[in-house]
Design a protein around this motif. Structure first.
Motif, mmCIF file in Angstrom:
data_model
loop_
_atom_site.group_PDB
_atom_site.id
_atom_site.type_symbol
_atom_site.label_atom_id
_atom_site.label_comp_id
_atom_site.label_asym_id
_atom_site.label_seq_id
_atom_site.Cartn_x
_atom_site.Cartn_y
_atom_site.Cartn_z
ATOM 1 N N LYS A 12 4.540 17.846 -23.333
ATOM 2 C CA LYS A 12 4.286 16.982 -24.492
ATOM 3 C C LYS A 12 5.588 16.412 -25.044
ATOM 4 O O LYS A 12 5.647 15.252 -25.473
ATOM 5 C CB LYS A 12 3.553 17.768 -25.576
ATOM 6 C CG LYS A 12 3.093 16.908 -26.746
ATOM 7 C CD LYS A 12 2.254 17.716 -27.714
ATOM 8 C CE LYS A 12 1.716 16.830 -28.836
ATOM 9 N NZ LYS A 12 0.874 17.609 -29.790
ATOM 10 N N GLU A 13 6.648 17.217 -25.009
ATOM 11 C CA GLU A 13 7.947 16.785 -25.525
ATOM 12 C C GLU A 13 8.618 15.748 -24.619
ATOM 13 O O GLU A 13 9.423 14.939 -25.091
ATOM 14 C CB GLU A 13 8.885 17.984 -25.681
ATOM 15 C CG GLU A 13 8.472 18.941 -26.782
ATOM 16 C CD GLU A 13 9.261 20.246 -26.751
ATOM 17 O OE1 GLU A 13 9.083 21.051 -27.682
ATOM 18 O OE2 GLU A 13 10.032 20.458 -25.792
ATOM 19 N N SER A 15 6.896 13.663 -22.125
ATOM 20 C CA SER A 15 6.128 12.504 -21.662
ATOM 21 C C SER A 15 4.871 12.278 -22.484
ATOM 22 O O SER A 15 3.866 12.966 -22.303
ATOM 23 C CB SER A 15 5.730 12.661 -20.197
ATOM 24 O OG SER A 15 4.934 11.569 -19.787
ATOM 25 N N ARG A 16 4.930 11.283 -23.349
ATOM 26 C CA ARG A 16 3.724 10.905 -24.093
ATOM 27 C C ARG A 16 2.723 10.231 -23.165
ATOM 28 O O ARG A 16 1.512 10.342 -23.358
ATOM 29 C CB ARG A 16 4.096 9.966 -25.238
ATOM 30 C CG ARG A 16 4.813 10.649 -26.388
ATOM 31 C CD ARG A 16 5.261 9.665 -27.433
ATOM 32 N NE ARG A 16 6.275 8.757 -26.914
ATOM 33 C CZ ARG A 16 6.791 7.754 -27.605
ATOM 34 N NH1 ARG A 16 6.400 7.528 -28.842
ATOM 35 N NH2 ARG A 16 7.715 6.973 -27.065
ATOM 36 N N THR A 17 3.227 9.535 -22.139
ATOM 37 C CA THR A 17 2.335 8.813 -21.231
ATOM 38 C C THR A 17 1.479 9.754 -20.402
ATOM 39 O O THR A 17 0.273 9.545 -20.239
ATOM 40 C CB THR A 17 3.154 7.912 -20.279
ATOM 41 O OG1 THR A 17 3.891 6.974 -21.057
ATOM 42 C CG2 THR A 17 2.242 7.168 -19.324
ATOM 43 N N PHE A 19 1.165 13.281 -20.838
ATOM 44 C CA PHE A 19 0.624 14.474 -21.478
ATOM 45 C C PHE A 19 -0.885 14.376 -21.652
ATOM 46 O O PHE A 19 -1.626 15.317 -21.327
ATOM 47 C CB PHE A 19 1.292 14.712 -22.841
ATOM 48 C CG PHE A 19 0.687 15.862 -23.606
ATOM 49 C CD1 PHE A 19 0.916 17.171 -23.212
ATOM 50 C CD2 PHE A 19 -0.133 15.629 -24.702
ATOM 51 C CE1 PHE A 19 0.336 18.239 -23.894
ATOM 52 C CE2 PHE A 19 -0.708 16.682 -25.399
ATOM 53 C CZ PHE A 19 -0.470 17.993 -24.997
ATOM 54 N N ILE A 20 -1.366 13.236 -22.143
ATOM 55 C CA ILE A 20 -2.804 13.090 -22.403
ATOM 56 C C ILE A 20 -3.625 13.201 -21.121
ATOM 57 O O ILE A 20 -4.548 14.018 -21.045
ATOM 58 C CB ILE A 20 -3.100 11.767 -23.139
ATOM 59 C CG1 ILE A 20 -2.474 11.779 -24.530
ATOM 60 C CG2 ILE A 20 -4.606 11.540 -23.242
ATOM 61 C CD1 ILE A 20 -2.537 10.439 -25.245
ATOM 62 N N ARG A 260 0.455 1.584 -31.645
ATOM 63 C CA ARG A 260 -0.251 2.863 -31.528
ATOM 64 C C ARG A 260 -1.767 2.658 -31.454
ATOM 65 O O ARG A 260 -2.471 3.328 -30.697
ATOM 66 C CB ARG A 260 0.100 3.753 -32.729
ATOM 67 C CG ARG A 260 -0.495 5.163 -32.644
ATOM 68 C CD ARG A 260 -0.026 6.023 -33.805
ATOM 69 N NE ARG A 260 1.403 6.244 -33.745
ATOM 70 C CZ ARG A 260 1.961 7.231 -33.057
ATOM 71 N NH1 ARG A 260 1.208 8.051 -32.337
ATOM 72 N NH2 ARG A 260 3.266 7.387 -33.054
#
Length: 274
Positions: A12-13, A15-17, A19-20, A260
């Motif tokens: 999560k720290e 890669s925001r792309t 992680f989901i 966002r």
């Protein structure tokens, strides 16, 4: 259980792309893809580090690759070897790199060697490009660079899909999937890259040519996912691909990134539709 929690925290720290879509994967598959991503991100942080000299980067990347290769061939533990290698860089390298041995341990045993194989090739390719000082002169150079830093991600994912449930995908299209995402990143970051004297555009290429390159590879990525039937795999691929398309559209409009709200809408749409 603690290792899984740590892996998802670091993911999560970093890669925001990804992680989901990784979080949404089915059990066992989630561990394999998370481990693979973290292994590759670990070496990517070495390649990108601004305070490590080029020769040191190349040596580090080649040494990491040799240690991982030794694990495949002999089954030898890698904890101590990596600790010794990274000790002089403890204050420089991030957690995701320093804990590479943990991410290898986190990977399901029956897919570990495939994950390591792609990571090794990536590490040696990154070392080669560090030695070249990342000078891209031709379309062939760009293809070679994007193969090592991103196309191999597609290759590795193709191996994981086959391992998970026998899903077969095209290797060349898989490389295009990785290249497509990477080329959007190049377009998004080219101004920042220029500030550190790095330019991934081939000689005489302008924005239009790089936009065309990104579109060409994203078209291959679109073709890549057409034959995927397993929902958990399909959703994983569709989310970063949809975000790449959306980011490319935003860049064409002169914006630096998607809002966002747009990101949330794109992710939700990707999950809902097949």
């Amino acid at each position: 259980m603690k290792l899984q929690k740590d892996a998802m925290k670091v993911l999560k720290e970093t890669s925001r792309t990804f992680f989901i879509p990784i979080k949404l994967l089915a059990p066992n598959l989630k561990e394999a893809v998370a481990s693979a991503y973290l292994c590759m991100r670990a070496i990517d942080e070495i390649e990108d580090h601004e305070d490590i000299e080029v020769v040191e980067k190349s040596n580090l990347l080649n040494e990491v690759s040799s240690i991982l290769e030794n694990k495949i061939t002999t089954g030898a533990p890698i904890d101590q070897a990596l600790d010794e290698l990274f000790t002089p860089y403890q204050s420089l390298l991030p957690e995701v790199t320093l804990r590479l041995a943990d991410w290898v341990e986190f990977c399901p045993d029956t897919i570990t060697d495939k994950v390591l194989e792609s990571t090794i090739i990536m590490g040696r390719g990154m070392a080669k490009w560090a030695e070249k000082d990342w000078v891209v002169k031709t379309r062939e150079d760009l293809d070679d660079y994007t193969y090592y830093v991103a196309g191999l991600v597609g290759v590795m994912l193709t191996d994981i899909w086959r391992w998970y449930d026998g899903t077969e995908t095209d290797r060349e299209l898989a490389i295009g999937f990785g290249r497509g995402l990477q080329s959007v990143n190049i377009l998004r970051n080219y101004k920042e890259d220029a500030e550190r004297d790095v330019d991934f555009f081939p000689e005489d290429w302008k924005l239009d040519q790089m936009f065309s390159y990104a579109e060409e590879n994203l078209a291959l990525a679109d073709a890549y996912i057409k034959d995927i039937e397993t929902t958990t795999i399909l959703n994983f691929c569709k989310i970063p691909l949809a975000l790449a398309h959306g980011t490319l559209d935003a860049l064409k409009e002169g914006r630096e990134k998607m809002s966002r709200t747009e990101v949330v809408a794109v992710v939700n749409q990707a999950i809902r539709t097949k």
